[in-house]
Design a protein around this motif. Structure first.
Motif, PDB file in Angstrom:
ATOM      1  N   ASP A   1      10.234  -6.927  66.899  1.00  0.00           N
ATOM      2  CA  ASP A   1       9.376  -7.616  65.923  1.00  0.00           C
ATOM      3  C   ASP A   1       9.187  -6.765  64.669  1.00  0.00           C
ATOM      4  O   ASP A   1       8.789  -7.278  63.621  1.00  0.00           O
ATOM      5  CB  ASP A   1       8.005  -7.934  66.544  1.00  0.00           C
ATOM      6  CG  ASP A   1       8.155  -8.895  67.715  1.00  0.00           C
ATOM      7  OD1 ASP A   1       9.089  -9.728  67.670  1.00  0.00           O
ATOM      8  OD2 ASP A   1       7.361  -8.807  68.674  1.00  0.00           O
ATOM      9  N   ASP A   2       9.444  -5.442  64.782  1.00  0.00           N
ATOM     10  CA  ASP A   2       9.332  -4.564  63.614  1.00  0.00           C
ATOM     11  C   ASP A   2      10.539  -4.769  62.706  1.00  0.00           C
ATOM     12  O   ASP A   2      11.635  -5.103  63.171  1.00  0.00           O
ATOM     13  CB  ASP A   2       9.281  -3.085  64.055  1.00  0.00           C
ATOM     14  CG  ASP A   2       8.101  -2.818  64.984  1.00  0.00           C
ATOM     15  OD1 ASP A   2       7.067  -3.479  64.815  1.00  0.00           O
ATOM     16  OD2 ASP A   2       8.250  -1.960  65.884  1.00  0.00           O
ATOM     17  N   ASP A   3      10.342  -4.518  61.417  1.00  0.00           N
ATOM     18  CA  ASP A   3      11.449  -4.624  60.469  1.00  0.00           C
ATOM     19  C   ASP A   3      12.323  -3.368  60.606  1.00  0.00           C
ATOM     20  O   ASP A   3      11.861  -2.252  60.331  1.00  0.00           O
ATOM     21  CB  ASP A   3      10.882  -4.729  59.046  1.00  0.00           C
ATOM     22  CG  ASP A   3      11.981  -4.908  58.015  1.00  0.00           C
ATOM     23  OD1 ASP A   3      13.166  -4.706  58.375  1.00  0.00           O
ATOM     24  OD2 ASP A   3      11.661  -5.240  56.864  1.00  0.00           O
TER      25      ASP A   3
ATOM     26  N   VAL B   1      20.038   0.085  61.213  1.00  0.00           N
ATOM     27  CA  VAL B   1      19.708  -1.344  61.108  1.00  0.00           C
ATOM     28  C   VAL B   1      20.755  -2.180  61.852  1.00  0.00           C
ATOM     29  O   VAL B   1      20.432  -3.081  62.620  1.00  0.00           O
ATOM     30  CB  VAL B   1      19.611  -1.766  59.618  1.00  0.00           C
ATOM     31  CG1 VAL B   1      19.432  -3.277  59.497  1.00  0.00           C
ATOM     32  CG2 VAL B   1      18.448  -1.036  58.944  1.00  0.00           C
TER      33      VAL B   1
ATOM     34  N   ARG C   1      20.009  -4.473  65.287  1.00  0.00           N
ATOM     35  CA  ARG C   1      20.295  -5.915  65.303  1.00  0.00           C
ATOM     36  C   ARG C   1      21.331  -6.259  66.365  1.00  0.00           C
ATOM     37  O   ARG C   1      21.259  -7.281  67.030  1.00  0.00           O
ATOM     38  CB  ARG C   1      20.751  -6.362  63.913  1.00  0.00           C
ATOM     39  CG  ARG C   1      19.567  -6.342  62.934  1.00  0.00           C
ATOM     40  CD  ARG C   1      19.884  -6.922  61.600  1.00  0.00           C
ATOM     41  NE  ARG C   1      18.657  -6.996  60.804  1.00  0.00           N
ATOM     42  CZ  ARG C   1      18.586  -6.803  59.497  1.00  0.00           C
ATOM     43  NH1 ARG C   1      19.694  -6.531  58.810  1.00  0.00           N
ATOM     44  NH2 ARG C   1      17.447  -6.905  58.858  1.00  0.00           N
TER      45      ARG C   1
END
Lengths: 428, 135
Positions: free
Chosen positions: A131-133, A168, A172
Motif C-alpha cells: 500500500d506504500d508508494d 521500484v 512491483r
C-alpha cells in the motif's frame, strides 16, 4: 506398529523419501493432504484431507480421527506444513516444537526480529507494505538491497535492487507474484514486503537436527556458485564444506543461537547463512529439512536417510548415528535454461556417465511450462554426485550439467495457457 | 523373451496398457521361464488374474477420477509390476497412490504378494494430476 500422521502437500517432492523411510521403520502412515485422495473413501484409515490454511479446523478433524486410530507423531515435510504439524501435535498432546516458534520460523520478518533481539547477526531489514508508494520508499532505502516476500520459499520473489529505479521495479514485480492465488492465500503477509540489506560473501546451508534444544550439525553445504542477484537461483550444494574449520564452527554456533532465539528445540532445521570477513549472518532458519530431492545426498551411520532420522526422532525411536558418511557429496538443482515449454531433455545418458555422478533425475514433464525465477518455484531436475573430495563432486556436477540439453519451445501465448488450464481442470 | 512378451502379445492385453508403454525393465525382458517350476508359474498366473480383477473393479475406477489408469505389467515370483498412466504418470502423489492405496488393497486381498513395484517412466508423464513444484 506406531502410526504417523504425515502432512504431505500434493505438490511436494518429498513424498517418496518420507514414505520410504516410514516403510523401512515399519511405521503405519496416515497421509494428510490439502486435497482428497482418490482412495480416501476406500481406505479411510490411511488418508485425511485437511485444509492447511485453517489449522483449528484441521485440528478438530485430526482429534476426531484419533479417537478411533491413535497417532504417535505428526510430521510436516515442508514450510507449508511445519506450523500445522505443531498445531496438530499440540491438539493431540504430542511432543513438538511450540506453535509460536514454528510460526516465527515461517515468517521472515518475525524471524529476523526475534534473531536481532537475541543478538544473532542478521541483515539490516525493514517491513514495507504494497500500500506504500514504492517511489517514496525507495528514497529511504539503502542500496544494494534485497526485496523478499514474507512467506514464499525456494528464492521465489527474491530480487536484488541496486538503486531506486530497480527497487521500484522489484517491488512491483513482487506484488504481481504475490497476487497469484497460491501466494495470496498467505493473507496479510502477501501484502507486505521485506526489504533487507544485501550481504556480500559466500552462502552456505546448514542441515541440522535439534535434540532437546541441542543442535547437531548433519551437514554443512557450500554453495560454490555466487548468489549475488538480481535473482537468487540455487544451483550446487556440496558437503563437506571447504571453509576453514573455525568458520564452520562459527556457522554452527550462529545457527544454534538462531534456533534458540526462535524457541525451536526438536526436529530438523535448515538454515541459510552468508559468510564474509565479519563472520556469518543468518538469512533464514526454517523448522524443516532441506527441500526438493536434495536430501538424497545425505546418508548417516549404516545408510540411514535424513527422513529416517526425522521420523525416528518424531516417534521417539533410537537414532543409531547422526554421523554423515565420509565421502563428499553434492547436488545440483538444475537451473531453468529459459522460459518456455519443455519438449525434451537430451544427453541424460551422457550426463549419467560422468565419473562421480550417482543420479540424474529430470522432474519436469514434457509439455510443462518452465518459469524462471523470480516468478517460478521449481527446478526441471536434480543431479547427484559422490566422490573423494568436494572439488571432484563439484566438477562432476558441472560436467554432467554441461552434457544435458534442454529443448524448450517458445512460451505459450496467453490463450494457449488458458486452454491448457481448461484441459487440466477437465481431468481434475 | 519370457513373461513380458507373452503377457503383452496375446489376448490378455488390457485397455490401460495403451496409455503408456515405455520399454519394459530389462529384468523382465530377460526372465527365463525354463528355470521356474509349474507351481511357481501357476501361482503367478493365479495372482495375475486376481490383481487384474482388483484393477478392473476397484483400483482403476478410483484413479479414473483423476484421469489416471494403472496397468498390470507382470507378476513374477509373486512380485507385482505395475505401470501408471494418464494423470497418475508423473503425479506428485503417485507414491501415495501406490503405497497407501493400491498396495494396501492388493495386500489385503493377496497377502502372499512379496513386493509391488512401479515400473512407470514418471518423467515422461505429459499431463500429471499434480506435478511437484516446490523446492
Amino acid at each position: 506398529m506406531p502410526r504417523l500422521l504425515l502432512l504431505l502437500p500434493t505438490m511436494t517432492y518429498r513424498t517418496a523419501a518420507f514414505l520410504g523411510a516410514a516403510r523401512k521403520l515399519g511405521v503405519e502412515v496416515v497421509v494428510a493432504s490439502e486435497r482428497a485422495h482418490v482412495f480416501q473413501q476406500a481406505q479411510p484409515g490411511r488418508f485425511l484431507s485437511l485444509d492447511f490454511l485453517y489449522p483449528d479446523q484441521a485440528a478438530r478433524q485430526v482429534v476426531e480421527f484419533m479417537a478411533t486410530r491413535p497417532i504417535d507423531a505428526v510430521v510436516g515435510v515442508d514450510d507449508a506444513t511445519t506450523v500445522l504439524a505443531a498445531v496438530l501435535s499440540n491438539a493431540l498432546g504430542l511432543p513438538h516444537n511450540a506453535v509460536r516458534s514454528t510460526a516465527a520460523a515461517r515468517d521472515k520478518y518475525r524471524m529476523r526480529t526475534l534473531l536481532r533481539e537475541d543478538g544473532v547477526p542478521v541483515p539490516p531489514y525493514a517491513l514495507r507494505s504494497f500500500d506504500d508508494d514504492p517511489v517514496v520508499e525507495a528514497r529511504r532505502t539503502a542500496f544494494p538491497c534485497v526485496v523478499k516476500p514474507l512467506m514464499l520459499s525456494a528464492s521465489r520473489g527474491v530480487i536484488r535492487a541496486n538503486d531506486e529505479a530497480q527497487f521500484v521495479g522489484a517491488v512491483r514485480r513482487l506484488e504481481r507474484i504475490l497476487r497469484t492465488p497460491e501466494a495470496a492465500a498467505d493473507g496479510e503477509a502477501a501484502r507486505q514486503v521485506l526489504v533487507e540489506g544485501f550481504i556480500p560473501g559466500r552462502e552456505v546451508a546448514l542441515e541440522g537436527l535439534l535434540v532437546k534444544g541441542d543442535l547437531h550439525v548433519l551437514a554443512l553445504f557450500d554453495k560454490p556458485d555466487p548468489l549475488d542477484g538480481p535473482f537468487f537461483e540455487e544451483t550446487i550444494y556440496v558437503t563437506p564444506s571447504r571453509l576453514p574449520s573455525t568458520v564452520q564452527a562459527e556457522i554452527a554456533s550462529c545457527t544454534a543461537r538462531a534456533a534458540q532465539a526462535l524457541g525451536l528445540r526438536d526436529g530438523p532445521v535448515h538454515a541459510e547463512l552468508r559468510v564474509n570477513r565479519h563472520g556469518p549472518s543468518v538469512i533464514e532458519i526454517a523448522a524443516r529439512s532441506i527441500g526438493g530431492l536434495c536430501s538424497r545426498t545425505l546418508r548417516f551411520g549404516t545408510g540411514l536417510s535424513l527422513e529416517e532420522l526425522i521420523l525416528r526422532q518424531a516417534l521417539g525411536m533410537e537414532i543409531p548415528s547422526l554421523e554423515r558418511e565420509c565421502r563428499a557429496v553434492g547436488v545440483m538443482m538444475i537451473p531453468i535454461p529459459r522460459a518456455g515449454v519443455l519438449k525434451e531433455v537430451r544427453g541424460q545418458t551422457e550426463a549419467r556417465a560422468v565419473p562421480g555422478i550417482d543420479e540424474v533425475t529430470i522432474t519436469a514433464h514434457p509439455g510443462q511450462d518452465l518459469v524462471p525465477l523470480p516468478e517460478g518455484a521449481s527446478y526441471p531436475g536434480f543431479i547427484f554426485a559422490r566422490a573423494e573430495s568436494p572439488k571432484r563432486v563439484e566438477a562432476a556436477l558441472r560436467e554432467a550439467h554441461r552434457r544435458l540439453e534442454f529443448v524448450v519451445m517458445a512460451p505459450r501465448k496467453p490463450s494457449e495457457a488458458v486452454e491448457s488450464r481448461c484441459r487440466r481442470s477437465r481431468i481434475q | 523373451m519370457g513373461l513380458f512378451r507373452r503377457w503383452f502379445g496375446g489376448t490378455e492385453q488390457r485397455s490401460g496398457e495403451a496409455v503408456a508403454s515405455p520399454a519394459p525393465p530389462e529384468t523382465l525382458a530377460v526372465s527365463d521361464e525354463s528355470v521356474r517350476s509349474d507351481g511357481e508359474q501357476g501361482e503367478d498366473s493365479r495372482l495375475r488374474a486376481k490383481i487384474q480383477d482388483l484393477l478392473d473393479t476397484a483400483i482403476n475406477p478410483a484413479v479414473a477420477g483423476h484421469g489416471g489408469v494403472v496397468s498390470l505389467v507382470d507378476v513374477k515370483d509373486k512380485m507385482v509390476y505395475l505401470q501408471m498412466g494418464g494423470g497418475c504418470q508423473g503425479c506428485g502423489m503417485a507414491d501415495v497412490t501406490l503405497k497407501q492405496g493400491i498396495e494396501t488393497m492388493i495386500r489385503e486381498e493377496l497377502p502372499e504378494v512379496v513386493e509391488i513395484l512401479d515400473v512407470t517412466d514418471h518423467a515422461a508423464g505429459q499431463n500429471p494430476y499434480s506435478a511437484a513444484s516446490k523446492k
